[in-house]
Structures are given as C-alpha cells and as structure tokens.
Write an enzyme that holds these catalytic residues in place. Sequence first.
Site: not given
Length: 318
Positions: A53-54, A148, A177, A227
């Site tokens: 996402s980052n 995720y 995650k 993470i």
Amino acid sequence: MNGHHEIRQLKPGINVPMVTIFKDNEDVDVDAIAKHAVRLAKAGLTSITCQGSNGEAVHLTKEERILVTSTVRKAIDEAGFSDMPIVVGCAAQSVRETIEFCKDAYNAGGDAALILPPSYYKAAYKPENFVEFFQDVADGSPIPLIIYNYPGAVAGVDLDSDTIIKLAKHPKIRGCKLTCGNTGKLNRIAHAVKAATPSDSGSGWMCMGGSADFTLQTMIAGGSGIITGLGNVVPKACVKVFNLYAEGKVEEAQKLQAIVARGDWGVIAGGITGTKAALESYFGYGGYARRPLPKPSKDEVTKYEAMLKEVVELENSL
C-alpha cells in the site's frame, strides 16, 4: 529482469513496504528507489516489500511494477544482500490478473506475493469465494503467497482467523499480514499454524503484524514480525524493538516500542503523504505521491516533522 531464480525463504523480522519514489514529472525515479532499498537493507531488515500500500501499487502500470521490483532486486544484490527476499504486492480483482502479477513479480526477482482479497464485487461474493480466490491464485503462482488482511483498503472485507488457518493448509500460502490490528486473531493463527518466531522456526509460516505500533504485541502473541510503513523513515528503530524482544530484553524493548508507536501515529495519520514528507524533511528524499494523492501543505509538513522528531532522533542514535 532476473528471470528464473531460487526462491528465497522469508525469516522472522522486520519488513518495510517501500514507498515508490517519483520524479517531479511523476516518472518512476529508479536511482532514488535503488538508494532507498539499500538504506533499508543495511538497517537490518529480513525482507523488503515492493508494491505494498505504501508503494502506491494502485498508481503503477504493469510495466512500472516490474521496473520497481527489478530495480530493488538489482540494487540490493549489488550492495551484498542477494539473499534478502523481496515480497511483491500482486493484488488484482480477478484470479487471472493476480496470477499474471505473481509471474511478473517472480521474473523480476521477487520471492513472495502479498495478496489482498478481491473487493470490487464484494456484494456478490460468498465466504467460500475468498477461500477459492487465494487457493486458485496459489495454484497458478510461481511464488508463495502472503495473505494481506487490510479491511480499510478492500471495502471492509475482513478475513477471520478460521479462514486464514484453512488457507494456511495450502502448501503455497506461506504467511499473512494483519493490518486489521487484531492481535487476538494473530494469536489464534500463529498457534494454529506453528508460525516462525525469532526463537523457533516452527513450520516456517510467517504470521506478520501490519504496523510497527504493535510490534511487541505481535511477538508476544507468537507472531513472526512486522511489515511496517514507518520503517521507510526509521528502519533501524523498528528493527531495534524486534531485536531487543528477540534477545529477551523486554523492558528495553517496551521503552523503544513507546517511541516507535508515537512515531507510527504520525505516518498512520499522514498516510503516504506524511511518510514521504517525513522522508523528505529528515533524509532529503522521498518527493510526492502520484496524483490524485495530495501534496502536503506547509502546516502539514511541520506537523509530520513534529510527530516523527522523537523517533528520528532514536533512529539517528542507533
């Protein structure tokens, strides 16, 4: 492209979902991405994520995703970190395109695929469709999957512990995650799958928290690591909390965890805009996100600087 390679195994520790750095004209800045990847690798991470996402994966073309992953692989290989695994965000809405992204990730030097559940047609899905989605993608992917779970990014789709434990039985689904921040869920999953921890490799399954502000909670619950987007700015501080806990220095870890958690609030509140602003303020690179993500105002830049000042001072002391 690296083409076919032996897949590197993920190990417990800290992983950073890298920001994708752009030039002023919004082209991918290959040199800055390479430099950032090496800075992160040198901080003691056990793996790196591209296109999380980052990393603004949803703002990148297929070709740019491949370029970013192959740039990171080449940079860390040349810096002496050729054994470091790269996790690659490969989420798409269909099984078919998700598998295609997994193949691209492998060919560009990636070792695992971070996969969000599909959400666009959420109203039409039954619970079993999510299970089938991950199993079908795993069957077709050349690299193992990390589930995720990030309800905020997928219209509230929130996989429960039973679903993730069921999916863990697939030989190519090798971790999760949990950005949902649900440490009870993490605890249930970690014990059911015998997750890898700093002191016991267990089944090798990676049960990861999704935010640096609950590193200790994750570890105490039997998780494998974090993470963390905050790690873009202060990777050594994030690694230090993990390492202190792994060494049994829990009180020291708690003190640093408090500083890291306060800093993490800055990047959680500021999102990618705040993370990049802090990188630019304190380390002289980072730039802006792609439109339509906003550029920070001067007041916002000052606010993010203030929120991260304490944790950056910690970083610079390590």
